[in-house]
Scaffold this active site. Structure first.
Site, mmCIF file in Angstrom:
data_model
loop_
_atom_site.group_PDB
_atom_site.id
_atom_site.type_symbol
_atom_site.label_atom_id
_atom_site.label_comp_id
_atom_site.label_asym_id
_atom_site.label_seq_id
_atom_site.Cartn_x
_atom_site.Cartn_y
_atom_site.Cartn_z
ATOM 1 N N LYS A 190 0.690 -1.175 0.053
ATOM 2 C CA LYS A 190 0.072 -0.227 0.084
ATOM 3 C C LYS A 190 0.998 1.153 0.085
ATOM 4 O O LYS A 190 1.460 1.553 1.118
ATOM 5 C CB LYS A 190 -0.898 -0.096 1.108
ATOM 6 C CG LYS A 190 -2.004 1.035 1.030
ATOM 7 C CD LYS A 190 -2.636 1.638 2.377
ATOM 8 C CE LYS A 190 -1.842 2.802 3.109
ATOM 9 N NZ LYS A 190 -2.080 3.969 2.299
ATOM 10 N N GLU A 266 10.298 1.203 9.895
ATOM 11 C CA GLU A 266 11.333 2.254 9.767
ATOM 12 C C GLU A 266 10.557 3.503 9.923
ATOM 13 O O GLU A 266 9.645 4.096 9.183
ATOM 14 C CB GLU A 266 11.857 2.220 8.417
ATOM 15 C CG GLU A 266 12.580 1.153 7.960
ATOM 16 C CD GLU A 266 13.908 0.907 8.955
ATOM 17 O OE1 GLU A 266 14.562 1.789 9.339
ATOM 18 O OE2 GLU A 266 14.748 -0.240 8.736
ATOM 19 N N CYS A 301 13.291 11.197 6.258
ATOM 20 C CA CYS A 301 13.483 10.680 7.645
ATOM 21 C C CYS A 301 14.811 10.972 8.262
ATOM 22 O O CYS A 301 14.874 11.189 9.505
ATOM 23 C CB CYS A 301 13.081 9.275 7.666
ATOM 24 S SG CYS A 301 14.271 8.358 6.700
ATOM 25 N N GLU A 400 9.751 16.054 14.976
ATOM 26 C CA GLU A 400 10.297 16.106 13.479
ATOM 27 C C GLU A 400 9.312 16.969 12.787
ATOM 28 O O GLU A 400 8.194 16.787 12.789
ATOM 29 C CB GLU A 400 9.913 14.552 13.027
ATOM 30 C CG GLU A 400 10.220 14.194 11.721
ATOM 31 C CD GLU A 400 10.079 12.907 11.360
ATOM 32 O OE1 GLU A 400 8.954 12.555 11.376
ATOM 33 O OE2 GLU A 400 10.873 12.318 10.680
HETATM 34 P P1 NAP Z 1 2.880 8.164 7.842
HETATM 35 O O1 NAP Z 1 1.570 9.240 8.058
HETATM 36 O O2 NAP Z 1 3.010 7.475 9.209
HETATM 37 O O3 NAP Z 1 1.837 7.060 6.850
HETATM 38 C C1 NAP Z 1 2.960 5.989 6.258
HETATM 39 C C2 NAP Z 1 1.842 5.006 5.849
HETATM 40 O O4 NAP Z 1 0.984 4.369 6.736
HETATM 41 C C3 NAP Z 1 0.846 5.732 4.732
HETATM 42 O O5 NAP Z 1 0.685 4.659 3.653
HETATM 43 C C4 NAP Z 1 -0.391 5.820 5.601
HETATM 44 O O6 NAP Z 1 -1.585 5.700 4.709
HETATM 45 C C5 NAP Z 1 -0.168 4.516 6.401
HETATM 46 N N1 NAP Z 1 -1.109 4.596 7.618
HETATM 47 C C6 NAP Z 1 -1.514 5.932 8.095
HETATM 48 N N2 NAP Z 1 -2.415 5.794 9.291
HETATM 49 C C7 NAP Z 1 -2.459 4.315 9.318
HETATM 50 C C8 NAP Z 1 -3.275 3.616 10.195
HETATM 51 N N3 NAP Z 1 -3.860 3.840 11.135
HETATM 52 N N4 NAP Z 1 -3.036 2.124 9.756
HETATM 53 C C9 NAP Z 1 -2.296 1.938 9.092
HETATM 54 N N5 NAP Z 1 -1.579 2.332 8.206
HETATM 55 C C10 NAP Z 1 -1.547 4.035 8.248
HETATM 56 O O7 NAP Z 1 3.740 8.723 7.344
HETATM 57 P P2 NAP Z 1 4.031 9.591 6.193
HETATM 58 O O8 NAP Z 1 3.513 11.045 6.569
HETATM 59 O O9 NAP Z 1 3.642 9.052 4.873
HETATM 60 O O10 NAP Z 1 5.699 9.955 5.798
HETATM 61 C C11 NAP Z 1 6.327 10.783 6.719
HETATM 62 C C12 NAP Z 1 6.934 9.784 7.836
HETATM 63 O O11 NAP Z 1 7.896 8.612 7.305
HETATM 64 C C13 NAP Z 1 8.014 10.663 8.761
HETATM 65 O O12 NAP Z 1 7.818 10.301 10.019
HETATM 66 C C14 NAP Z 1 9.525 10.110 8.297
HETATM 67 O O13 NAP Z 1 10.386 10.112 9.366
HETATM 68 C C15 NAP Z 1 8.986 8.470 7.959
HETATM 69 N N6 NAP Z 1 10.127 7.868 7.145
HETATM 70 C C16 NAP Z 1 11.075 7.059 7.594
HETATM 71 C C17 NAP Z 1 11.807 6.393 7.126
HETATM 72 C C18 NAP Z 1 12.917 5.555 7.326
HETATM 73 O O14 NAP Z 1 13.346 4.746 6.704
HETATM 74 N N7 NAP Z 1 13.076 5.410 8.738
HETATM 75 C C19 NAP Z 1 11.871 6.649 5.486
HETATM 76 C C20 NAP Z 1 10.876 7.562 4.808
HETATM 77 C C21 NAP Z 1 9.969 8.204 5.614
HETATM 78 P P3 NAP Z 1 -2.182 7.228 4.006
HETATM 79 O O15 NAP Z 1 -1.081 8.304 4.411
HETATM 80 O O16 NAP Z 1 -2.407 6.858 2.755
HETATM 81 O O17 NAP Z 1 -3.585 7.377 4.747
#
Ligand code: NAP
Ligand code: MG
Length: 510
Positions: A190, A266, A301, A400
């Protein structure tokens, strides 16, 4: 397709991104028939309507992945054959670099020069690297003694769910599907709802390359529905998540509440960069610091979002950062000179601007930038921003931001620098600039982070594991053989011939 970077409008018009789910090798509508809008962060305009998958579609995709795993050839294929298919897949992705880069630029608001020069090439390289690993990893025999054979073998886990973020859609997809598929698993992926189309296109190319139907399924949709359905699914054996720490926690709960599936997280970061007074090249340090916080508009990230600088070089370093920050040009992501694109969505723009106004109210000094820009475009742009006098206890130093906003704090002794660096719930990455070997050794060991870079901004490469300590991650690592192995289960096959054991022991005199 030949990319014509001189004409952004023609570029945007030259692609027809796919918008439907890909389940069992077929492009399908969501079962409900519902769709959601994907917007262009650079203009705020709608790009397309994408299929909105929910639990019913996840069920269909998991069933397709299960049957491809149990009945299909994938899991039981000779590793060398799986390798050839994955290499063909990588070459097809490479041949579609321009198309994929344009789709990603449009939906993620990322600079085209990054998408075509970094993100898509990284995906191709990652697929190739893991493909090559397929037939070069050996299992083990235990040192168990005469008459006994303990085979310690790695087997694919089964159906792996992947739930991904929007900041590096194709790179993150590669870091997951490369090792997941190479290890012989099947996958239900997804993407983040903002950036589904480039990932769907990649999955179409997998099918074109001959990867069997059901091996790679993509279910675009929202986290609370499609993402949760993957996390809670009783027939998903492992889930690999990249995203925020807050959502990562949900996946541990989902696993506990369902089938104890393996969980690999991650998550976020608040990574420090320390500059000691003995750093010999402050200009290079400033260039690395700007890259570490402004690359991808800080939506990274492992962004080095906290600068911890020794008092005596503060003024000089800030001058160099002011100069180097001018290399980071906010602009239309489709223009090749642009190095800072848009924030992903309006709500995220507001969040970043909220951090900026909070930092001002908290008494920090806005030394560079601090504004929304290019408002007339309709897009969500923030200029490179640097705050000094940041209190280590303030929001800007602890949370963050995920935008181009650097928080600067000063220190006097190396011990103080390390204490400040570790004063965070996160532990993804860190950087130290020093020419003192002893300080480099001390700091690189003492800082609690998954990657510590010395005298450069860097995350390692495909041969090194990437992931976080503390609340930046859980359970595993992306990249390297560590990533390949985490998508396998360890099995012991034990064979013993009691007769020969007795015979052998009767001849043993010790
Ligand atoms: P996010 O809001 O946590 O979303 C990540 C994924 O999880 C999306 O596909 C999102 O779907 C899904 N999701 C959201 N709520 C959920 C729930 N209740 N149950 C299951 N899945 C759910 O993160 P983002 O805003 O896309 O990305 C930014 C974050 O990613 C930052 O915190 C960044 O640090 C982190 N990141 C970490 C790494 C690493 O390697 N450590 C790399 C890149 C990014 P939808 O948003 O489509 O609803
Ligand atoms: Mg989201």
């Amino acid at each position: 397709m030949t990319i014509n970077l001189a004409d952004p409008a023609a570029l945007a018009a030259s692609v027809q991104p796919p918008t439907r789910a890909l389940i069992g090798g077929r492009s399908v509508e969501s079962a409900s028939g519902r769709t959601f809008a994907t917007l262009d962060p650079a203009t705020g305009r709608e790009l397309a309507q994408v299929s909105e998958c929910d639990a019913t579609d996840v069920d269909r995709a998991v069933a397709a992945a299960r049957s491809a795993f149990e009945e299909g050839p994938w899991g039981r294929m000779a590793p060398a054959d799986r390798k050839l298919l994955l290499l063909r897949f990588a070459s097809l992705v490479e041949a579609h670099t321009d198309e994929l880069a344009i789709i990603e630029t449009l939906e993620a608001g990322k600079p085209i020069s990054d998408c075509s020069g970094i993100d898509v090439p990284d995906l191709v390289m990652t697929l190739r690297w893991h493909a090559e690993a397929c037939d070069k990893l050996y299992d083990q025999l235990s040192p168990s003694g005469p008459g006994k054979v303990g085979m310690v073998v790695r087997e694919p886990i089964g159906v792996v769910g992947a739930v991904l973020p929007w900041n590096y859609p194709l790179m993150m997809a590669g870091w997951k599907i490369g090792p997941i598929l190479a290890a012989g698993n099947t996958c239900v992926l997804k993407p983040a709802e903002q950036t589904s189309m480039s990932t769907i296109r990649v999955a179409e190319l997998a099918i074109e390359a001959g990867i069997p139907d059901g091996v790679l399924n993509v279910v675009p949709g929202f986290g609370e529905t499609a993402g949760a359905a993957i996390g809670l699914h009783p027939d998903v054996d492992c889930v690999a998540f990249t995203g925020s720490t807050e959502v990562g926690r949900h996946f541990l709960r989902y696993s506990a509440d369902s089938n104890l599936k393996e969980v690999l997280l991650e998550c976020g970061g608040k990574s420090p960069v320390i500059v000691m007074a003995d750093a010999d090249d402050l200009d290079a340090a400033a260039a690395g610091i700007c890259e570490g916080i402004f690359w991808n508009g800080g939506q990274n990230c492992s962004a080095n979002s906290r600068l911890i600088v020794q008092h005596s070089v503060f003024d000089e370093l800030m001058e160099r950062i002011a100069e180097r920050s001018r290399d980071w040009v906010v602009g239309d992501p489709l223009v090749p000179e642009t190095t800072v694109g848009a924030m992903i969505e309006e709500a995220h723009l507001e969040k970043v601007l909220g951090h900026i106004s909070d930092a001002r109210e908290a008494g920090s000094t806005c030394a560079i930038g601090g504004n929304r820009v290019r408002q007339e475009s309709g897009g969500w742009f923030v200029e490179p921003t640097v705050f000094t006098n940041v209190d280590p206890a303030s929001r800007l130093a602890r949370e963050e931001v995920f935008g181009p906003v650097l928080a600067v704090t000063t220190f006097d002794t190396p011990e103080e620098a390390i204490r400040l660096a570790n004063d965070t719930d996160y532990g993804l990455a860190a950087t130290i600039h020093t020419t003192d070997l002893r300080t480099a050794h001390l700091a690189s060991r003492a800082i609690r982070a998954g990657t510590v870079a010395v005298n450069c901004y860097g995350e390692g490469d495909i041969t090194t594991p990437f992931g976080g300590f503390k609340q930046s991650g859980f359970g595993g690592r992306d990249k390297s053989i560590a990533a390949h192995e985490q998508y396998t289960g360890l099995k012991t096959i034990w064979m013993e011939d009691r007769k020969s054991t007795r015979l052998n022991s009767s001849h043993t005199s010790i």
